[in-house]
Design a protein around this motif. Structure first.
Motif, PDB file in Angstrom:
ATOM      1  N   ASN A   1     -64.882  15.389 -45.095  1.00  0.00           N
ATOM      2  CA  ASN A   1     -65.185  16.807 -45.177  1.00  0.00           C
ATOM      3  C   ASN A   1     -65.512  17.849 -45.291  1.00  0.00           C
ATOM      4  OD1 ASN A   1     -65.932  16.655 -41.775  1.00  0.00           O
ATOM      5  ND2 ASN A   1     -63.643  16.052 -41.362  1.00  0.00           N
ATOM      6  N   PRO A   2     -66.065  19.456 -46.433  1.00  0.00           N
ATOM      7  CA  PRO A   2     -66.127  19.899 -47.142  1.00  0.00           C
ATOM      8  C   PRO A   2     -65.426  20.869 -46.721  1.00  0.00           C
ATOM      9  CG  PRO A   2     -67.929  19.831 -46.072  1.00  0.00           C
ATOM     10  CD  PRO A   2     -67.992  18.645 -45.369  1.00  0.00           C
ATOM     11  N   ILE A   3     -64.625  21.512 -48.308  1.00  0.00           N
ATOM     12  CA  ILE A   3     -63.780  22.800 -47.579  1.00  0.00           C
ATOM     13  C   ILE A   3     -64.279  23.584 -47.439  1.00  0.00           C
ATOM     14  CG2 ILE A   3     -61.547  21.939 -48.900  1.00  0.00           C
ATOM     15  CD1 ILE A   3     -61.656  22.882 -50.705  1.00  0.00           C
ATOM     16  N   LYS A   4     -65.600  23.385 -48.298  1.00  0.00           N
ATOM     17  CA  LYS A   4     -66.084  25.321 -48.690  1.00  0.00           C
ATOM     18  C   LYS A   4     -68.238  24.654 -48.308  1.00  0.00           C
ATOM     19  CE  LYS A   4     -67.001  29.368 -51.224  1.00  0.00           C
ATOM     20  NZ  LYS A   4     -66.585  29.980 -52.530  1.00  0.00           N
ATOM     21  N   GLN A   5     -69.021  25.076 -48.244  1.00  0.00           N
ATOM     22  CA  GLN A   5     -70.484  25.196 -47.919  1.00  0.00           C
ATOM     23  C   GLN A   5     -70.983  26.355 -48.543  1.00  0.00           C
ATOM     24  OE1 GLN A   5     -70.164  22.351 -44.028  1.00  0.00           O
ATOM     25  NE2 GLN A   5     -72.298  21.428 -45.864  1.00  0.00           N
ATOM     26  N   GLY A   6     -71.949  26.974 -49.078  1.00  0.00           N
ATOM     27  CA  GLY A   6     -73.220  27.697 -48.728  1.00  0.00           C
ATOM     28  C   GLY A   6     -74.156  27.726 -49.625  1.00  0.00           C
ATOM     29  N   THR A   7     -74.910  28.689 -50.009  1.00  0.00           N
ATOM     30  CA  THR A   7     -75.461  28.356 -51.126  1.00  0.00           C
ATOM     31  C   THR A   7     -76.081  29.767 -51.412  1.00  0.00           C
ATOM     32  OG1 THR A   7     -77.547  28.408 -48.615  1.00  0.00           O
ATOM     33  CG2 THR A   7     -78.355  29.218 -50.691  1.00  0.00           C
ATOM     34  N   GLY A   8     -76.027  28.816 -53.164  1.00  0.00           N
ATOM     35  CA  GLY A   8     -75.526  29.978 -54.360  1.00  0.00           C
ATOM     36  C   GLY A   8     -77.167  30.469 -54.640  1.00  0.00           C
ATOM     37  N   PRO A   9     -76.845  31.343 -55.934  1.00  0.00           N
ATOM     38  CA  PRO A   9     -78.546  31.190 -56.877  1.00  0.00           C
ATOM     39  C   PRO A   9     -79.173  29.962 -57.274  1.00  0.00           C
ATOM     40  CG  PRO A   9     -76.541  31.833 -57.883  1.00  0.00           C
ATOM     41  CD  PRO A   9     -76.061  31.242 -56.973  1.00  0.00           C
TER      42      PRO A   9
ATOM     43  N   VAL B   1     -68.176  22.007 -51.712  1.00  0.00           N
ATOM     44  CA  VAL B   1     -66.770  21.916 -51.942  1.00  0.00           C
ATOM     45  C   VAL B   1     -66.077  20.979 -51.361  1.00  0.00           C
ATOM     46  CG1 VAL B   1     -65.067  22.394 -52.966  1.00  0.00           C
ATOM     47  CG2 VAL B   1     -67.473  23.421 -53.572  1.00  0.00           C
ATOM     48  N   TYR B   2     -65.207  19.606 -52.218  1.00  0.00           N
ATOM     49  CA  TYR B   2     -64.912  18.842 -51.509  1.00  0.00           C
ATOM     50  C   TYR B   2     -64.002  18.516 -52.026  1.00  0.00           C
ATOM     51  CZ  TYR B   2     -69.386  16.922 -49.542  1.00  0.00           C
ATOM     52  OH  TYR B   2     -69.799  17.042 -48.486  1.00  0.00           O
ATOM     53  N   VAL B   3     -62.479  18.067 -51.586  1.00  0.00           N
ATOM     54  CA  VAL B   3     -61.174  17.945 -52.560  1.00  0.00           C
ATOM     55  C   VAL B   3     -61.018  15.915 -52.298  1.00  0.00           C
ATOM     56  CG1 VAL B   3     -59.014  18.207 -52.175  1.00  0.00           C
ATOM     57  CG2 VAL B   3     -60.632  20.594 -51.953  1.00  0.00           C
ATOM     58  N   ILE B   4     -60.568  15.681 -53.137  1.00  0.00           N
ATOM     59  CA  ILE B   4     -60.276  14.591 -53.081  1.00  0.00           C
ATOM     60  C   ILE B   4     -59.421  14.048 -53.941  1.00  0.00           C
ATOM     61  CG2 ILE B   4     -60.844  12.076 -53.600  1.00  0.00           C
ATOM     62  CD1 ILE B   4     -62.848  12.897 -51.615  1.00  0.00           C
TER      63      ILE B   4
END
Length: 249
Positions: A210-218, A224-227
């Motif tokens: 499960n990603p800790i953050k999702q979004g749409t950039g330029p 973003v994942y944490v492993i």
């Protein structure tokens, strides 16, 4: 006689005075000549000093110019070599499993392609754990990708997988701007530093988290994942095409 003696004395005195005057003039002339010589010598020394100073200044300017030229040349050379450091295809460095950049891409692609097998082999291997090739290119996911309607090159696919939200993603060999080649070019050293050698396999495993953050950039969507305490950023297209993948801060 006395008168003659007196006149002789006067004449002697006159002669004596004339001699002294001549000596004085001679001395004055000698002094003047000496002064002129001293001035000429000083002028000559001053000119020599000025010439030496001019030569030193010219030499210093030439050295500064040479240094500036060498610096500009080195800077141009360094600029010309930008991007080559990360490329194992160019200098043989930054290898994964003793493969250079181009061989790495071929290696992962070959590793990902399922080998044709006979019916007897299929039966013999029934129940065995899926190979790396089967894991990266599962037939059912490849079938789903082919039916999705997205534009892709089946021969260039290196990995196909789904994320925790059941969205389909795929990684191609790519080029300098996107895909596996881009990832190796730009982030090979970063993955090596984390002890990760099989990038496609690691990416597929990461997608299942499960990603800790999702979004749409330029440049488009990202996650973003944490492993193991380390962040990894995945950049992708809306259709699921993997653009880039790298360790991040």
């Amino acid at each position: 006689m006395a008168k003659l003696g007196k006149m002789s004395a006067k004449g002697f005195n006159a002669i004596s005075k004339g001699s002294k005057a001549a000596k004085s003039i001679k001395k004055s002339r000698a002094k003047s000549s000496s002064t002129l010589k001293i001035k000429a010598k000083k002028n000559s020394e001053a000119k020599e000093k000025a010439a030496a100073k001019a030569r030193a200044t010219a030499k210093k300017k030439a050295e500064v110019k040479a240094k500036a030229k060498a610096k500009a040349k080195a800077k141009a050379k360094a600029k010309n070599n930008t991007g080559k450091k990360a490329s194992g295809a160019v200098n043989g460095k930054n290898k994964i499993n003793n493969h250079t950049l181009e061989l790495d891409i071929q290696y992962f692609a070959k590793k990902s392609k399922p080998k044709a097998s006979s019916t007897s082999k299929a039966k013999t291997n029934t129940g065995k754990k899926a190979s790396g090739a089967d894991k990266l290119l599962k037939p059912d996911l490849l079938d789903e990708l082919s039916k999705s309607g997205v534009k892709y090159n089946p021969d260039n696919v290196v990995m196909v997988g789904k994320n925790s939200s059941d969205k389909l993603f795929w990684l191609e060999k790519g080029d300098d701007k996107a895909g596996l080649k881009h990832i190796i070019n730009r982030h090979l050293e970063d993955f090596n530093a984390k002890g990760i050698q099989d990038i496609p396999n690691f990416l597929q495993d990461t997608l299942q988290k499960n990603p800790i953050k999702q979004g749409t950039g330029p440049k488009g969507p990202y996650a973003v994942y944490v492993i193991d305490g380390q962040k990894y950023t995945l950049a992708y297209g809306n259709n699921g095409f993997v653009v880039s993948f790298y360790p991040s801060k």
